[in-house]
Design an enzyme around this catalytic site. Structure first.
Site, short mmCIF file in Angstrom:
data_model
loop_
_atom_site.label_atom_id
_atom_site.label_comp_id
_atom_site.label_asym_id
_atom_site.label_seq_id
_atom_site.Cartn_x
_atom_site.Cartn_y
_atom_site.Cartn_z
N ILE A 10 9.67 -13.36 7.29
CA ILE A 10 9.04 -14.43 8.07
C ILE A 10 8.33 -13.91 9.33
O ILE A 10 7.42 -14.55 9.85
CB ILE A 10 10.08 -15.52 8.45
CG1 ILE A 10 9.40 -16.80 8.94
CG2 ILE A 10 11.09 -15.00 9.48
CD1 ILE A 10 10.33 -18.00 9.04
N GLY A 12 6.36 -11.36 9.54
CA GLY A 12 5.08 -10.71 9.23
C GLY A 12 3.91 -11.68 9.30
O GLY A 12 4.08 -12.87 9.58
N GLN A 13 2.72 -11.14 9.03
CA GLN A 13 1.50 -11.96 9.07
C GLN A 13 1.61 -13.19 8.15
O GLN A 13 1.39 -14.32 8.57
CB GLN A 13 0.31 -11.09 8.63
CG GLN A 13 -0.93 -11.89 8.31
CD GLN A 13 -2.02 -11.03 7.67
OE1 GLN A 13 -2.99 -10.71 8.31
NE2 GLN A 13 -1.87 -10.67 6.40
N LEU A 62 17.74 -6.64 3.84
CA LEU A 62 17.35 -6.53 2.42
C LEU A 62 18.19 -5.48 1.71
O LEU A 62 18.22 -5.42 0.49
CB LEU A 62 15.89 -6.08 2.32
CG LEU A 62 14.78 -7.08 2.53
CD1 LEU A 62 13.47 -6.47 2.10
CD2 LEU A 62 15.03 -8.35 1.74
N LEU A 83 8.79 -12.45 0.89
CA LEU A 83 7.65 -11.66 1.39
C LEU A 83 8.11 -10.33 1.98
O LEU A 83 7.29 -9.44 2.20
CB LEU A 83 6.92 -12.46 2.49
CG LEU A 83 6.60 -13.93 2.21
CD1 LEU A 83 5.90 -14.55 3.41
CD2 LEU A 83 5.74 -14.07 0.97
N GLN A 86 8.81 -3.11 2.77
CA GLN A 86 8.11 -2.05 3.49
C GLN A 86 6.72 -2.09 2.88
O GLN A 86 6.52 -1.70 1.74
CB GLN A 86 8.82 -0.71 3.25
CG GLN A 86 8.37 0.44 4.15
CD GLN A 86 6.88 0.74 4.08
OE1 GLN A 86 6.07 0.26 4.90
NE2 GLN A 86 6.47 1.53 3.10
N SER A 128 1.47 -7.48 -5.74
CA SER A 128 0.34 -6.94 -5.01
C SER A 128 -0.71 -6.32 -5.93
O SER A 128 -0.39 -5.78 -6.99
CB SER A 128 0.87 -5.85 -4.07
OG SER A 128 -0.17 -5.00 -3.65
N GLU A 130 -1.96 -3.64 -5.39
CA GLU A 130 -1.64 -2.20 -5.47
C GLU A 130 -1.03 -1.84 -6.83
O GLU A 130 -1.01 -0.67 -7.21
CB GLU A 130 -0.66 -1.81 -4.36
CG GLU A 130 -1.30 -1.48 -3.04
CD GLU A 130 -2.17 -0.24 -3.09
OE1 GLU A 130 -1.66 0.85 -3.37
OE2 GLU A 130 -3.38 -0.36 -2.85
N TYR A 152 4.98 2.57 -2.97
CA TYR A 152 4.90 1.13 -2.68
C TYR A 152 4.46 0.36 -3.94
O TYR A 152 5.08 -0.63 -4.32
CB TYR A 152 3.91 0.88 -1.53
CG TYR A 152 3.56 -0.58 -1.36
CD1 TYR A 152 4.40 -1.41 -0.65
CD2 TYR A 152 2.41 -1.12 -1.95
CE1 TYR A 152 4.11 -2.77 -0.52
CE2 TYR A 152 2.11 -2.46 -1.82
CZ TYR A 152 2.97 -3.28 -1.10
OH TYR A 152 2.68 -4.61 -0.98
N ARG A 187 -2.76 -9.58 11.65
CA ARG A 187 -2.50 -8.42 10.81
C ARG A 187 -1.85 -7.30 11.65
O ARG A 187 -2.19 -7.15 12.84
CB ARG A 187 -3.84 -7.94 10.25
CG ARG A 187 -3.81 -6.83 9.22
CD ARG A 187 -2.98 -7.17 8.04
NE ARG A 187 -3.46 -6.60 6.80
CZ ARG A 187 -2.63 -6.27 5.79
NH1 ARG A 187 -1.34 -6.45 5.89
NH2 ARG A 187 -3.14 -5.81 4.66
P1 GDR Z 1 -3.78 -1.24 1.40
O1 GDR Z 1 -4.24 -1.55 2.91
O2 GDR Z 1 -3.25 0.12 1.26
O3 GDR Z 1 -4.94 -1.63 0.51
O4 GDR Z 1 -2.57 -2.26 1.18
P2 GDR Z 1 -4.72 -0.61 4.09
O5 GDR Z 1 -5.45 -1.48 5.02
O6 GDR Z 1 -3.60 0.21 4.66
O7 GDR Z 1 -5.74 0.43 3.38
C1 GDR Z 1 -6.93 0.01 2.76
C2 GDR Z 1 -7.82 1.18 2.44
O8 GDR Z 1 -8.32 1.73 3.66
C3 GDR Z 1 -8.26 3.14 3.59
N1 GDR Z 1 -8.22 3.73 4.94
C4 GDR Z 1 -7.24 3.53 5.84
N2 GDR Z 1 -6.12 2.77 5.79
C5 GDR Z 1 -5.31 2.73 6.89
N3 GDR Z 1 -4.21 1.98 6.87
N4 GDR Z 1 -5.61 3.47 8.01
C6 GDR Z 1 -6.72 4.25 8.10
O9 GDR Z 1 -6.96 4.89 9.11
C7 GDR Z 1 -7.59 4.28 6.97
N5 GDR Z 1 -8.76 4.90 6.70
C8 GDR Z 1 -9.12 4.56 5.48
C9 GDR Z 1 -7.01 3.42 2.78
O10 GDR Z 1 -7.01 4.75 2.28
C10 GDR Z 1 -7.14 2.34 1.72
O11 GDR Z 1 -7.96 2.78 0.68
C11 GDR Z 1 -2.54 -3.56 1.74
C12 GDR Z 1 -1.10 -3.82 2.21
O12 GDR Z 1 -1.08 -5.04 2.93
C13 GDR Z 1 -0.16 -3.93 1.04
O13 GDR Z 1 1.15 -4.28 1.51
C14 GDR Z 1 -0.68 -5.01 0.09
O14 GDR Z 1 0.18 -5.11 -1.02
C15 GDR Z 1 -2.10 -4.66 -0.35
O15 GDR Z 1 -2.93 -4.53 0.79
C16 GDR Z 1 -2.67 -5.74 -1.25
#
Ligand code: GDR
Length: 326
Positions: A10, A12-13, A62, A83, A86, A128, A130, A152, A187
């Site tokens: 709860i 989280g975003q 959890l 929800l 990690q 997800s 993912e 993940y 976020r």
């Molecule tokens: P994601 O989200 O892995 O898709 O999972 P994230 O925003 O972390 O990454 C998205 C893409 O951006 C690239 N990237 C970077 N990512 C982060 N975090 N930081 C950086 O500096 C950066 N530079 C490039 C990543 O490589 C990636 O390709 C999110 C999460 O919320 C999950 O919990 C959820 O399940 C999925 O979205 C749907």
């Protein structure tokens, strides 16, 4: 009598948007939080601050079946949105054991506690995009096979299968929401969208000179968290439990996100952004794009906030946060 809902994660975003939605609908909202969060509400409960007096928080972990069981027995919810996880993909490579243990066991414990103490409770699992990982097909639907690329993603596939199996084996009203990336001004700062909007706002305000990111070529289907929690709610209001893809159907590169975010502030991102190899993931998910036709048809759901407006909304809020008096 008010309907009782239990939300794990709860703080989280999505937990924050979902709690607001369910309070507005007249639910009695209960949430599970870690003990440390109750001890440090200022930092850990910031998203819930405006509604803290209206919700009921229970401390549980959890990682402990007994603690989840106790909360389920006490609350006896009619709906449960699971929800908690990690959820930072990058970190799952650094600590794969704890990501996999916590995410899989947490889902299993919650399902089992409900089966034993609240078998009529409707259950939502935060699956997800993912799970699609190295995608087999674009756009991805409920029928696209999974190929997870991170601990993940693997933990989410297991959670998805547990949810389906509790539905089929024990007749639980259990749904998987296969949500694509969803963002908002609430976020977490570690995710790429918020890192960009916060970074751009800090540069604009003179508080930073550069922004280090990883792979700029990845493509994501980004929607607005506030829209996506409505889809979660709708899934549990149907006659039958089912699994749904929730997405916008559009995919954009990180570079496109940068273009919009920096342009909105009158800046050229090429001058400030450095792509840093140390921030690349050992295995990347290159493209995600969801087909939400099933949700549109059955849930009558569609996203309201488009990509452009999402980026603007996030940049505007971050600008207010970094320069509150301007
Ligand atoms: P994601 O989200 O892995 O898709 O999972 P994230 O925003 O972390 O990454 C998205 C893409 O951006 C690239 N990237 C970077 N990512 C982060 N975090 N930081 C950086 O500096 C950066 N530079 C490039 C990543 O490589 C990636 O390709 C999110 C999460 O919320 C999950 O919990 C959820 O399940 C999925 O979205 C749907």
């Amino acid at each position: 009598m008010k309907k009782r809902v239990l939300i794990t994660g709860i703080t989280g975003q999505d937990g924050a948007y979902l709690s607001r939605l369910l309070l507005d609908k007249g639910y009695e909202v209960h949430g599970i939080v870690r003990r440390v969060a109750l001890e440090d509400p200022e930092h850990r409960l910031w998203r819930l601050r405006p509604i803290l007096k209206k919700i009921n928080l229970h401390s549980a972990s959890l990682e402990s079946y007994a603690s989840i069981f106790d909360v389920v027995e006490k609350v006896k919810p009619q709906e449960c949105y699971h929800l908690a996880a990690q959820s930072f993909v990058s970190y799952s490579f650094e600590d794969e054991f704890s990501t996999i243990n916590t995410n899989i066991n947490g889902t299993h414990y919650t399902l089992s506690a409900l089966k034993n103490k609240a078998p009529k409770c409707k259950f939502y699992f935060a699956a997800s995009s993912e799970m699609f990982g190295k995608v087999k097909k674009t756009p991805q639907t409920e029928d696209t096979s999974f190929y997870p690329r991170s601990p993940y993603g693997i933990s989410k596939v297991a959670g998805y299968e547990l949810t389906r199996n509790y539905r089929e084996a024990y007749n639980l009203f259990a749904c998987n929401g296969i949500l694509f990336n969803h963002e908002s001004p609430m976020r977490g700062y570690e995710f790429v969208t918020r890192k960009i909007t916060n970074g751009a706002a800090r540069i604009k305000a003179g508080l930073a000179k550069e922004l280090r990111l990883g792979n700029l070529h990845a493509k994501r289907d980004w929607g607005f968290s506030g829209d996506y929690v409505e889809a979660m709610f709708l899934m549990l209001q149907q006659d039958k439990p089912d699994d749904y893809v929730i997405a916008t159907g559009e995919t954009h590169t990180i570079k496109e996100f940068l273009d919009l975010a920096f342009d909105h502030l009158g800046l050229d991102w090429h001058k400030y952004v450095k792509s840093d190899k140390s921030l690349f993931r050992p295995a990347e998910v290159n493209i995600l794009c969801g087909d939400y036709s099933k949700a549109k048809k059955k849930l009558k759901w569609k996203p309201k906030v488009n990509f452009k407006n999402l980026v603007k909304m996030m940049v505007d809020e971050d600008l207010k946060l970094v320069s509150p008096h301007s």
